[in-house]
Scaffold this active site. Structure first.
Site: not given
Length: 483
Positions: A79, A141, A171-172, A184, A256
């Site tokens: 980000r 990731r 996570k997760h 998602h 999440d």
């Protein structure tokens, strides 16, 4: 009649909201003053360091102990550097290097940048063991496919982040690495017996707890051996019996994003999802990225209604809000560490590059970047070799819409460097590489999850273990193309 103010404040203390744009709107700060646990920041909230520091200061003006969270994994999920790509390699590269001290140093560098910006919770590291080459949402990731290696680097990452005063959130849970679907968009399935989960998926979470992680994030995945037909986010067997009872976790359980299809569809909406997650043992509820004041109030009303009809116990909500407050209290810090030297991540990325075949001598090639869609977690972050090339032509193409003969004509007597992500499963990718390599000197740069696929006939195969800005520079250097 409006909601009881005390009850509304209690419920707000379990929620992580979000807001649009670089400046927190009045409603976002007002909710913080009313008791909202905090906000999660996304790329749309980040323009530059000064703006970001001003935004987090505005949130703290609402309440000094507000939680300010962000997904800053380094690598492909960033980000802070969403406009350029991260200057740090991600977990797959760090796992390939396999130097836990370096992993701790990189995560400490990321934590220092977050702390300097006034961010208190990093929704990282991703500690899933990526055992499925076709995994569409974890991939690079992950620190790798070996549970022991992932566990070692998980502990290093948690310690590195928390050395800076920023809370880590592993996570997760209980492990998203064996899925071949993206939560998602749908509810993924991990259909494995508990003994397999204990050997394969759970060791990194045990390592995170042992390293003192302040938070653990739930997965919107269905694990029939543990959760039955429900996602783990709604499973008391996962969040209480396993995570707290067996592994001894005492920190905050964070969901999440509840807007994700893996939770919202399973529960019948974000409001019911919030109620079910709290009942199962979650403490901090991430509402999602697209949030406004009315959505927050909708979630609050759903939880208050569940308290009223007895489907949710008030003591459970008080416990959750208390854990969220404990997390925030432990993160108050007046001093902020200095930002690290920016070359750390680039040096690490160089150590991760693997070259099979002949790497030197690729003088002024035609660089062909194959379009690859980004996941929601990644967002549309720039990637590739382009920013690092000196006096080298680059074209971007869609594999299924590209003719190999046309590319060969464009290249002429120049070699071709094909750059892609997850080329082994990119539609049209395997065929295009094979057709080019059969009649032309070709090097392949794989910037996604490194599968076992190796195309016949290529002169060099370069694996970067990620597509960050640092990974791109390292690949350009490895081929002698960097300016």
């Amino acid at each position: 009649m409006g909601l009881d103010a005390g009850l509304r404040r209690l419920v707000l203390g379990t929620l992580l909201a979000a807001y649009p744009g670089p400046v927190p709107p009045a409603w976002a700060v007002g909710l913080v003053a009313d008791g909202l646990a905090g906000h999660t920041l996304f790329g749309t909230n980040v323009h530059d360091p000064a703006q970001l520091a001003a935004a987090t200061a505005a949130l703290r003006a609402g309440r000094p102990d507000v939680l300010v969270a962000i997904d800053e994994e380094g690598g492909d999920v960033t980000r802070l550097a969403h406009a350029t790509g991260s200057p740090y390699p991600g977990n797959a590269a760090l796992g390939a290097i396999d130097d836990p001290a370096l992993t701790r140093e990189v995560y400490a560098a990321i934590g220092a940048e977050l702390a300097a910006a006034g961010i208190t919770v990093n929704l990282a590291p991703t500690v899933d063991v990526n055992t499925a080459d076709e995994n569409p949402v974890i991939g690079t990731r992950s620190f790798g496919a070996d549970p022991e290696r992932v566990a070692t680097h998980t502990a290093a990452a948690v310690r590195g982040l928390q050395d800076t005063g920023v809370a880590a959130c592993a996570k997760h849970f209980p492990g998203h690495g064996a899925t071949v679907a993206d939560s998602h968009h749908e509810l993924p399935l991990v259909d494995a017996p508990l003994d397999v989960l204990r050997r394969r998926d759970l060791p990194p979470f045990a390592a995170a707890v042992a390293a003192g992680t302040r938070a653990v994030m739930t997965a919107h995945i269905r694990v029939p051996a543990l959760t039955g037909d429900d996602p783990a986010t709604f499973s008391r067997a996962v969040l209480v019996d396993l995570l707290r009872g067996e592994y001894g976790f005492t920190g905050a359980v964070v969901t999440d994003a509840l807007e994700m299809k893996g939770a919202a569809v399973a529960a019948g909406g974000i409001g019911p999802a919030a109620v079910r997650a709290l009942a199962a043992g979650a403490d901090l509820l991430c509402i999602g990225a697209k949030v406004d004041a009315s959505l927050v109030e909708h979630v609050v009303a759903a939880i208050v209604a569940a308290l009223g009809d007895g489907s949710l116990d008030r003591g459970r909500v008080e416990q959750a809000a208390g854990r969220a407050a404990d997390l925030a209290a432990g993160l108050r810090a007046d001093s902020r560490p200095a930002a690290p030297a920016p070359e750390l991540g680039y040096a690490a990325a160089r150590r991760a590059v693997r070259v099979e075949g002949a790497s030197p001598g690729w003088h002024r090639p035609l660089v062909v970047q194959l379009h690859a869609a980004s996941t929601i977690a990644e967002g549309r972050v720039p990637w590739g070799l382009g920013p690092h090339l000196a006096d080298t032509e680059q074209v971007r193409v869609v594999a299924t819409e590209t003719d190999a003969a046309a590319l060969r004509r464009l290249a002429g007597d120049r070699p071709i460097v094909l750059v892609g992500r997850h080329l082994h499963r990119l539609p049209g990718g395997v065929g295009l590489v094979s057709a080019l390599a059969a009649e032309h000197p070709v090097a392949v740069v794989e910037m996604g999850w490194p599968a076992t696929w190796r195309p016949a006939g290529v002169r060099a195969f370069v694996t970067t273990y990620g597509a960050s800005h640092a990974n791109g520079r390292a690949a350009a250097e490895a081929l002698g193309l960097a300016g």
